[in-house]
Design a protein around this motif. Structure first.
Motif, short mmCIF file in Angstrom:
data_model
loop_
_atom_site.label_atom_id
_atom_site.label_comp_id
_atom_site.label_asym_id
_atom_site.label_seq_id
_atom_site.Cartn_x
_atom_site.Cartn_y
_atom_site.Cartn_z
N SER A 159 5.46 -23.30 18.29
CA SER A 159 6.53 -22.36 18.73
C SER A 159 6.85 -21.04 17.80
O SER A 159 7.68 -20.40 18.12
N SER A 160 6.03 -21.05 16.90
CA SER A 160 6.27 -20.09 16.03
C SER A 160 5.36 -18.74 16.33
O SER A 160 4.29 -18.96 17.00
N PRO A 161 5.75 -17.78 15.74
CA PRO A 161 4.90 -16.36 16.07
C PRO A 161 3.68 -16.55 15.49
O PRO A 161 3.32 -17.27 14.37
N VAL A 162 2.54 -16.05 15.99
CA VAL A 162 1.01 -15.95 15.51
C VAL A 162 0.98 -14.69 14.45
O VAL A 162 1.44 -13.61 14.93
N THR A 163 0.61 -15.11 13.37
CA THR A 163 0.47 -13.81 12.22
C THR A 163 -0.91 -13.61 12.02
O THR A 163 -1.98 -14.64 11.94
N CYS A 164 -1.43 -12.21 12.03
CA CYS A 164 -2.60 -11.87 11.90
C CYS A 164 -2.82 -11.43 10.40
O CYS A 164 -2.10 -10.35 10.03
N GLU B 129 5.69 -7.27 15.32
CA GLU B 129 6.16 -6.82 14.24
C GLU B 129 5.02 -6.58 12.96
O GLU B 129 4.48 -7.65 12.86
N LEU B 130 4.97 -5.38 12.60
CA LEU B 130 3.96 -5.06 11.68
C LEU B 130 4.70 -5.03 10.28
O LEU B 130 5.65 -4.42 10.10
N LEU B 131 4.26 -5.88 9.28
CA LEU B 131 4.58 -6.03 8.15
C LEU B 131 3.96 -4.92 7.06
O LEU B 131 3.08 -4.60 7.24
N THR C 73 -7.12 -5.01 -4.31
CA THR C 73 -7.12 -5.04 -3.20
C THR C 73 -5.69 -5.13 -2.64
O THR C 73 -4.59 -5.04 -2.95
N PHE C 74 -5.76 -5.02 -0.96
CA PHE C 74 -4.47 -4.88 -0.40
C PHE C 74 -4.53 -5.85 0.69
O PHE C 74 -5.67 -6.67 1.04
N GLN C 75 -3.46 -6.23 1.23
CA GLN C 75 -2.92 -7.18 2.08
C GLN C 75 -2.09 -6.66 3.12
O GLN C 75 -1.28 -5.96 2.78
N THR C 76 -2.04 -6.95 4.43
CA THR C 76 -1.04 -6.86 5.59
C THR C 76 -0.96 -7.87 6.51
O THR C 76 -2.05 -8.38 6.56
N ARG C 77 0.19 -7.95 7.40
CA ARG C 77 0.17 -9.04 8.38
C ARG C 77 0.92 -8.16 9.42
O ARG C 77 1.81 -7.18 9.34
N SER C 78 0.47 -8.77 10.55
CA SER C 78 1.27 -8.31 11.97
C SER C 78 1.74 -9.54 12.79
O SER C 78 0.64 -10.86 12.66
N ARG C 79 2.91 -9.64 13.06
CA ARG C 79 3.40 -11.01 13.64
C ARG C 79 3.38 -10.62 15.43
O ARG C 79 3.96 -9.54 15.64
N LEU C 80 2.90 -11.69 16.08
CA LEU C 80 2.95 -11.68 17.60
C LEU C 80 3.84 -12.80 17.94
O LEU C 80 3.64 -13.91 17.81
N ASN D 298 3.86 -13.26 -1.08
CA ASN D 298 3.94 -12.01 -1.30
C ASN D 298 3.17 -11.97 -2.73
O ASN D 298 3.49 -12.46 -3.77
N SER D 299 1.87 -11.15 -2.84
CA SER D 299 1.27 -10.88 -4.11
C SER D 299 2.34 -9.79 -4.83
O SER D 299 3.01 -9.08 -4.25
N LEU D 300 2.18 -10.01 -6.21
CA LEU D 300 2.81 -9.11 -6.92
C LEU D 300 2.24 -7.72 -6.86
O LEU D 300 1.06 -7.52 -7.01
N PRO D 301 3.08 -6.50 -6.65
CA PRO D 301 2.49 -5.37 -6.39
C PRO D 301 1.96 -4.67 -7.80
O PRO D 301 2.50 -5.13 -8.63
N VAL D 302 0.95 -3.93 -7.53
CA VAL D 302 0.27 -3.31 -8.78
C VAL D 302 0.16 -1.90 -8.34
O VAL D 302 -0.29 -1.64 -7.29
N GLY D 303 -0.17 -1.27 -9.43
CA GLY D 303 -0.42 -0.03 -9.12
C GLY D 303 -0.11 1.02 -10.31
O GLY D 303 0.97 1.69 -10.11
N ILE D 304 -0.94 1.51 -11.62
CA ILE D 304 -0.68 2.59 -12.84
C ILE D 304 -1.61 3.19 -13.68
O ILE D 304 -2.80 2.56 -13.37
#
Length: 325
Positions: free
Chosen positions: A210-215, A241-243, A252-259, A301-307
């Motif tokens: 019954s939960s949204p599907v996360t890509c 819903e695009l996160l 590297t990076f990660q992202t998720r989208s929920r349907l 959520n991974s810790l953000p990095v970037g410097i």
């Protein structure tokens, strides 16, 4: 709050062939859990170095940068002492800025930001600016060597600085020469890492039927990516819903989208998650089927990095001292 400050210090690079080196020092008051002093340095979207007044320990986040430094622990100790000695100067500068605005208490911040850009080994621009309470305060026009006031209060400081052109000349030299030379060297050191293309790994996740599907698309570089959904071969925008895109600890990076879709609709229609990235010869297409969906929690959520590496911090500290005078 520290994450917010790092985001405020971030400068997005619009093209893969353009690289940006940027340093940012922030002084704050009135925020209980936030260090009063934070210094960060960035190379594009990669975290190179971080320092705050609570730990007083320089952290070099890019392992490849650390490996380029001989006797790194001695180097880190030197900058720990150097940066710590500048904390009182920045806090005095913050108090002075507060007095110009008639602020005697509350939450206030002062930021100093400077950096440069290179594009295909050529200079692409420089910048130096001050911010007070997340608003523009003072900036340097490199072409005219004039300090620009962005508020009446800042005009008091700029009037004095513009009577001493040698200060602007000094910073122009730093930004056009030292900053450019260092950034060019860093890009040459690690061009393969900065301009690499790493394809994403794509998975479909769901807690229960019954939960949204996360890509989930993760492990990709560079940052830009498009994650979309289709229903029976047609683009789908409703119940999607695009996160936000987050940094992984390995750069590297990660992202998720929920349907949001019912089990009945999944059986009746063909739903797919489509991922487009510059590293891919063709899009990755994941059908929303029982075989493809993994029952799992959404990833932490991974810790953000970037410097950028810590040697530029010394330049920032001169800016602090100049403002405090």
């Amino acid at each position: 709050m520290i994450g917010v400050l790092i985001v405020l210090c971030s400068l997005h690079t619009g093209f893969a062939v353009t690289h940006t080196g940027k340093g940012c020092v922030t002084g704050s008051t009135g925020v209980r859990d936030l260090p009063e002093f934070v210094a960060v340095l960035m190379l594009d979207e990669e975290t190179g170095a971080y320092f705050d007044s609570k730990t007083r320990e320089l952290q070099i986040r890019l392992e490849w940068a650390l490996n380029k430094v001989n006797d790194s622990q001695k180097y880190i100790h030197y900058f720990n002492v150097l940066i710590s000695s500048a904390i009182p100067d920045l806090m005095n500068a913050l108090q002075f800025a507060m007095s110009l605005y008639g602020h005697s208490g509350g939450i206030h911040t002062l930021q100093i930001m400077l950096g440069c850009e290179v594009s295909e080994d050529r200079k692409a621009g420089e910048f130096m600016k001050f911010g007070y309470d997340a608003e523009d305060f003072i900036s340097l026009d490199i072409s005219t060597l004039a300090w620009i006031a962005h508020s009446p209060q800042a005009g008091i400081i700029c009037a004095d600085w513009n009577n001493h052109i040698e200060t602007a000349q000094f910073w122009k030299g730093i930004l056009e020469n030292e900053c450019f030379a260092l950034l060019k060297k860093l890009v040459e050191y690690d061009r393969e890492i900065l301009e690499r293309k790493v394809p994403p790994e794509v998975s479909l996740l769901r807690r229960d039927p019954s939960s949204p599907v996360t890509c989930l698309a993760t492990g990709f570089f560079p940052e830009g990516i498009v994650v979309s959904w289709q229903k029976d071969g047609e683009d789908l925008h409703e119940d999607v819903e695009l996160l936000e895109t987050l940094s992984n600890e390995d750069g590297t990076f990660q992202t998720r989208s929920r349907l949001t879709v019912s089990p009945a609709d999944v059986k009746e229609h063909n739903y797919t998650c489509v991922v487009d990235h510059s590293s891919l010869e063709k899009n990755i297409i994941k059908p929303v089927t029982e075989e493809e969906i993994k029952t799992n929690q959404d990833p932490e959520n991974s810790l953000p990095v970037g410097i950028i590496i810590a040697v530029v911090l010394a330049v920032l500290l001169v800016a602090i001292a100049a403002f405090a005078c």
